[in-house]
Design a protein around this motif. Structure first.
Motif, PDB file in Angstrom:
ATOM      1  N   ARG A 192       0.861  -1.196   0.000  1.00 48.69           N
ATOM      2  CA  ARG A 192       0.000   0.000   0.000  1.00 48.69           C
ATOM      3  C   ARG A 192       0.889   1.234   0.000  1.00 48.69           C
ATOM      4  NH1 ARG A 192      -4.064   0.181   4.833  1.00 48.69           N
ATOM      5  NH2 ARG A 192      -5.224   1.590   3.500  1.00 48.69           N
ATOM      6  N   HIS A 193       0.463   2.254  -0.728  1.00 46.35           N
ATOM      7  CA  HIS A 193       1.198   3.514  -0.800  1.00 46.35           C
ATOM      8  C   HIS A 193       0.313   4.635  -0.249  1.00 46.35           C
ATOM      9  CE1 HIS A 193       4.522   1.979  -3.342  1.00 46.35           C
ATOM     10  NE2 HIS A 193       3.586   1.158  -3.794  1.00 46.35           N
ATOM     11  N   LEU A 194       0.846   5.398   0.695  1.00 44.15           N
ATOM     12  CA  LEU A 194       0.095   6.479   1.334  1.00 44.15           C
ATOM     13  C   LEU A 194       1.077   7.573   1.752  1.00 44.15           C
ATOM     14  CD1 LEU A 194      -1.993   4.015   3.514  1.00 44.15           C
ATOM     15  CD2 LEU A 194      -3.049   5.587   1.867  1.00 44.15           C
ATOM     16  N   PHE A 195       0.573   8.581   2.451  1.00 44.53           N
ATOM     17  CA  PHE A 195       1.413   9.626   3.054  1.00 44.53           C
ATOM     18  C   PHE A 195       1.279   9.568   4.570  1.00 44.53           C
ATOM     19  CE2 PHE A 195       0.513  11.573  -1.129  1.00 44.53           C
ATOM     20  CZ  PHE A 195       1.794  11.927  -1.527  1.00 44.53           C
ATOM     21  N   ALA A 196       2.402   9.747   5.276  1.00 47.17           N
ATOM     22  CA  ALA A 196       2.361   9.880   6.734  1.00 47.17           C
ATOM     23  C   ALA A 196       2.309  11.338   7.149  1.00 47.17           C
ATOM     24  CB  ALA A 196       3.586   9.206   7.356  1.00 47.17           C
ATOM     25  N   TRP A 197       2.883  12.218   6.310  1.00 50.94           N
ATOM     26  CA  TRP A 197       2.890  13.664   6.559  1.00 50.94           C
ATOM     27  C   TRP A 197       1.992  14.357   5.534  1.00 50.94           C
ATOM     28  CZ3 TRP A 197       5.654  16.655  10.147  1.00 50.94           C
ATOM     29  CH2 TRP A 197       6.649  16.007  10.887  1.00 50.94           C
ATOM     30  N   ALA A 198       1.533  15.572   5.872  1.00 50.31           N
ATOM     31  CA  ALA A 198       0.814  16.396   4.900  1.00 50.31           C
ATOM     32  C   ALA A 198       1.082  17.867   5.186  1.00 50.31           C
ATOM     33  CB  ALA A 198      -0.687  16.121   4.951  1.00 50.31           C
ATOM     34  N   HIS A 199       1.062  18.661   4.118  1.00 48.86           N
ATOM     35  CA  HIS A 199       1.118  20.118   4.242  1.00 48.86           C
ATOM     36  C   HIS A 199      -0.317  20.611   4.388  1.00 48.86           C
ATOM     37  CE1 HIS A 199       4.881  19.340   1.789  1.00 48.86           C
ATOM     38  NE2 HIS A 199       5.350  19.936   2.867  1.00 48.86           N
ATOM     39  N   GLN A 206       1.533  15.095  11.032  1.00 44.79           N
ATOM     40  CA  GLN A 206       1.742  13.650  10.898  1.00 44.79           C
ATOM     41  C   GLN A 206       1.099  12.925  12.083  1.00 44.79           C
ATOM     42  OE1 GLN A 206       3.736  11.907  13.202  1.00 44.79           O
ATOM     43  NE2 GLN A 206       4.658  13.643  14.274  1.00 44.79           N
ATOM     44  N   HIS A 207       0.798  11.646  11.856  1.00 38.60           N
ATOM     45  CA  HIS A 207       0.206  10.793  12.895  1.00 38.60           C
ATOM     46  C   HIS A 207       0.976   9.470  12.943  1.00 38.60           C
ATOM     47  CE1 HIS A 207      -3.160  13.603  13.024  1.00 38.60           C
ATOM     48  NE2 HIS A 207      -3.291  13.478  11.727  1.00 38.60           N
ATOM     49  N   ILE A 208       2.289   9.552  12.844  1.00 40.60           N
ATOM     50  CA  ILE A 208       3.105   8.344  12.694  1.00 40.60           C
ATOM     51  C   ILE A 208       2.973   7.411  13.894  1.00 40.60           C
ATOM     52  CG2 ILE A 208       5.463   7.467  12.403  1.00 40.60           C
ATOM     53  CD1 ILE A 208       6.064  10.003  10.791  1.00 40.60           C
ATOM     54  N   ASP A 209       2.849   7.974  15.096  1.00 39.86           N
ATOM     55  CA  ASP A 209       2.716   7.112  16.288  1.00 39.86           C
ATOM     56  C   ASP A 209       1.538   6.157  16.159  1.00 39.86           C
ATOM     57  OD1 ASP A 209       4.948   8.140  17.515  1.00 39.86           O
ATOM     58  OD2 ASP A 209       3.858   9.501  18.835  1.00 39.86           O
ATOM     59  N   ALA A 270       9.205  -1.083  11.767  1.00 42.62           N
ATOM     60  CA  ALA A 270       8.977   0.171  11.059  1.00 42.62           C
ATOM     61  C   ALA A 270      10.318   0.860  10.850  1.00 42.62           C
ATOM     62  CB  ALA A 270       8.040   1.072  11.860  1.00 42.62           C
ATOM     63  N   LEU A 271      10.463   1.521   9.715  1.00 42.24           N
ATOM     64  CA  LEU A 271      11.660   2.298   9.421  1.00 42.24           C
ATOM     65  C   LEU A 271      11.199   3.694   9.043  1.00 42.24           C
ATOM     66  CD1 LEU A 271      11.931  -0.736   7.762  1.00 42.24           C
ATOM     67  CD2 LEU A 271      14.307  -0.034   8.015  1.00 42.24           C
ATOM     68  N   VAL A 272      11.737   4.708   9.704  1.00 48.62           N
ATOM     69  CA  VAL A 272      11.215   6.061   9.551  1.00 48.62           C
ATOM     70  C   VAL A 272      12.355   7.062   9.388  1.00 48.62           C
ATOM     71  CG1 VAL A 272      11.181   6.578  12.042  1.00 48.62           C
ATOM     72  CG2 VAL A 272       9.545   7.723  10.508  1.00 48.62           C
ATOM     73  N   ILE A 273      12.067   8.131   8.663  1.00 55.39           N
ATOM     74  CA  ILE A 273      13.022   9.223   8.494  1.00 55.39           C
ATOM     75  C   ILE A 273      12.570  10.408   9.333  1.00 55.39           C
ATOM     76  CG2 ILE A 273      13.788  10.994   6.858  1.00 55.39           C
ATOM     77  CD1 ILE A 273      13.922   8.800   4.742  1.00 55.39           C
ATOM     78  N   SER A 274      13.517  10.996  10.039  1.00 54.99           N
ATOM     79  CA  SER A 274      13.287  12.255  10.744  1.00 54.99           C
ATOM     80  C   SER A 274      14.258  13.279  10.172  1.00 54.99           C
ATOM     81  CB  SER A 274      13.515  12.094  12.255  1.00 54.99           C
ATOM     82  OG  SER A 274      13.339  13.329  12.922  1.00 54.99           O
ATOM     83  N   SER A 275      13.732  14.309   9.546  1.00 55.48           N
ATOM     84  CA  SER A 275      14.586  15.309   8.901  1.00 55.48           C
ATOM     85  C   SER A 275      14.350  16.675   9.527  1.00 55.48           C
ATOM     86  CB  SER A 275      14.312  15.353   7.397  1.00 55.48           C
ATOM     87  OG  SER A 275      12.977  15.750   7.145  1.00 55.48           O
ATOM     88  N   GLU A 276      15.189  17.601   9.162  1.00 54.03           N
ATOM     89  CA  GLU A 276      15.134  18.928   9.784  1.00 54.03           C
ATOM     90  C   GLU A 276      13.789  19.615   9.579  1.00 54.03           C
ATOM     91  OE1 GLU A 276      17.551  23.177   9.447  1.00 54.03           O
ATOM     92  OE2 GLU A 276      18.570  21.283   8.996  1.00 54.03           O
ATOM     93  N   HIS A 277      13.237  19.503   8.386  1.00 52.49           N
ATOM     94  CA  HIS A 277      11.983  20.194   8.081  1.00 52.49           C
ATOM     95  C   HIS A 277      10.753  19.335   8.367  1.00 52.49           C
ATOM     96  CE1 HIS A 277      14.051  23.645   6.395  1.00 52.49           C
ATOM     97  NE2 HIS A 277      14.868  22.793   5.802  1.00 52.49           N
ATOM     98  N   TYR A 278      10.975  18.040   8.609  1.00 55.75           N
ATOM     99  CA  TYR A 278       9.892  17.126   8.969  1.00 55.75           C
ATOM    100  C   TYR A 278      10.374  16.251  10.135  1.00 55.75           C
ATOM    101  CZ  TYR A 278       8.296  18.601   4.362  1.00 55.75           C
ATOM    102  OH  TYR A 278       7.911  19.356   3.274  1.00 55.75           O
ATOM    103  N   PRO A 279      10.569  16.870  11.301  1.00 53.03           N
ATOM    104  CA  PRO A 279      11.142  16.118  12.435  1.00 53.03           C
ATOM    105  C   PRO A 279      10.106  15.205  13.091  1.00 53.03           C
ATOM    106  CG  PRO A 279      10.635  18.367  13.105  1.00 53.03           C
ATOM    107  CD  PRO A 279      10.337  18.285  11.636  1.00 53.03           C
ATOM    108  N   TYR A 280      10.533  13.997  13.410  1.00 55.16           N
ATOM    109  CA  TYR A 280       9.649  13.038  14.069  1.00 55.16           C
ATOM    110  C   TYR A 280      10.338  12.510  15.316  1.00 55.16           C
ATOM    111  CZ  TYR A 280       7.315   8.613  15.100  1.00 55.16           C
ATOM    112  OH  TYR A 280       6.687   7.571  15.737  1.00 55.16           O
TER     113      TYR A 280
END
Length: 366
Positions: A192-199, A206-209, A270-280
């Motif tokens: 399945r393909h979806l988004f975890a973040w949104a503008h 985001q609702h990653i938890d 789960a494998l997740v990215i936390s970046s400067e502009h989208y910190p998790y």
């Protein structure tokens, strides 16, 4: 003691540098049994219609997926009841969904049947003008995110030559060996393909938890643009695909071709990215493995580009905030548009329709 139902929240579509990007077909594909496609204009109550059915299903003890609206944090674009393989989704623009198997699997519910068109006709020009301006607001947001994408590409351009790619390959191999060691449990290879973040108008959301509930292991990747985070996840996703593991792939809210979150349920990982502009920053009770790919950079080689990188960093933030401003304007106009439709709606008749759908779900599928 009865367990509490599991609630998961994700975004089936989003405002990106490519425009509005949709994964709505994956929302519907989760419901092989029956899909209700809800049509109707702004203010007719599509989100409320779905929310109220969702609330009743939660009371009945069913797990639920809320597919959130990227244009409004308080609205939803769909719900999925995984156990019953049933979905209800908004089928109006920009996330147009047409039935694949009308009658047998898919059913259209037209809430436009419950408005008094004569009450709308006097406002036709105002409605059209407002709708046109909303479209322009979204187009302006897309332009702003294109600026963010260009700055992100420039940042990657400065970083890439100074990354230790041999070391990144070693990290990848270590993760691959840990993930795919001998396992007798495999899925069907479904993805399945979806988004975890949104503008959203309310900001980056985001609702990653909620998505990583039930996972035992979380691999968290940090690092600047161009350090290899998304590429590493893409390689692991391809390995999982070849091995026929089921996956949920959550794409980057700015650049949909990149991956932000990868779930492999059979591996409880789960494998997740936390970046400067989208910190998790996860609230997670399992085991967390953290990798900061900045640690593999040749900082001395980067010294002459630090000013340019700071410029990219600032331009990205400014562009994302500019896109948010346009989204906020679109939301304000959408609220004005709803005021034309709400007085024309027969909400009592619509409530009866919703209750009949709820009874049908309960009687036929539960």
């Amino acid at each position: 003691m009865t367990r509490n139902p599991v609630i998961r929240k994700m975004f089936p579509g989003g405002v990106t540098y490519l425009g509005f990007y949709s994964y709505y077909n994956y929302l519907a594909d989760a419901a092989a049994q029956h899909t209700y496609i809800i049509k109707g204009g702004p203010g007719v109550g599509k989100s409320t219609f779905m929310k109220k059915i969702g609330e009743e299903m939660l009371k009945a003890g069913f797990d639920l997926e809320y597919h959130c609206c990227s244009s409004d944090n308080h609205s939803i674009d769909g719900i999925v009841i995984p156990e019953l393989k049933i979905a209800l989704l908004d089928g109006t623009a920009p996330h147009v969904v047409d039935p694949k198997t009308p009658g047998a699997v898919d059913e259209i519910i037209n809430l436009g049947d419950y408005w008094n068109e004569s009450l709308l006709v006097p406002y036709k020009k105002d409605i059209m003008a407002c709708s046109h301006e909303i479209s322009r607001c979204f187009q302006s947001a897309y332009f702003a995110l294109k600026d963010a994408k260009n700055a992100m590409d420039e940042w990657e351009f400065y970083i890439t030559p100074y990354q230790d790619w041999q070391r990144i390959n070693q990290i990848y191999l270590k993760m691959r060996n840990e993930l795919f060691k001998a396992s007798s449990s495999r899925g069907t290879g479904k993805t399945r393909h979806l988004f975890a973040w949104a503008h959203t108008p309310q900001g980056r959301t985001q609702h990653i938890d909620t998505l990583i509930q039930g996972m035992h292991f979380l691999y968290s990747l940090a690092g600047q643009a161009g350090t290899g985070k998304s590429t590493l996840l893409a390689r692991l996703a391809e390995d999982a695909r070849v091995l026929d593991y089921d996956m949920e792939i959550y794409h980057n809210a700015l650049e949909p071709d990149k991956i932000d979150l990868l779930l492999i349920p059979e591996l409880h990982t789960a494998l997740v990215i936390s970046s400067e502009h989208y910190p998790y920053r996860p609230e997670f009770s399992g085991t967390i493995h953290s990798f900061n790919l900045d640690n593999e950079l040749d900082l001395s080689g980067l010294s002459n580009t630090l000013g340019f990188i700071d410029s990219c960093r600032n331009r990205i933030e400014e562009s994302i905030l500019r896109a948010q401003t346009h989204s906020q304007r679109a939301k304000t106009l959408h609220d004005e548009l709803e005021r034309y439709y709400i007085p024309a709606m027969d909400f009592e008749a619509m409530d009866k329709k919703r209750n009949s759908i709820l009874r049908m779900i309960m009687e036929n599928y539960s």
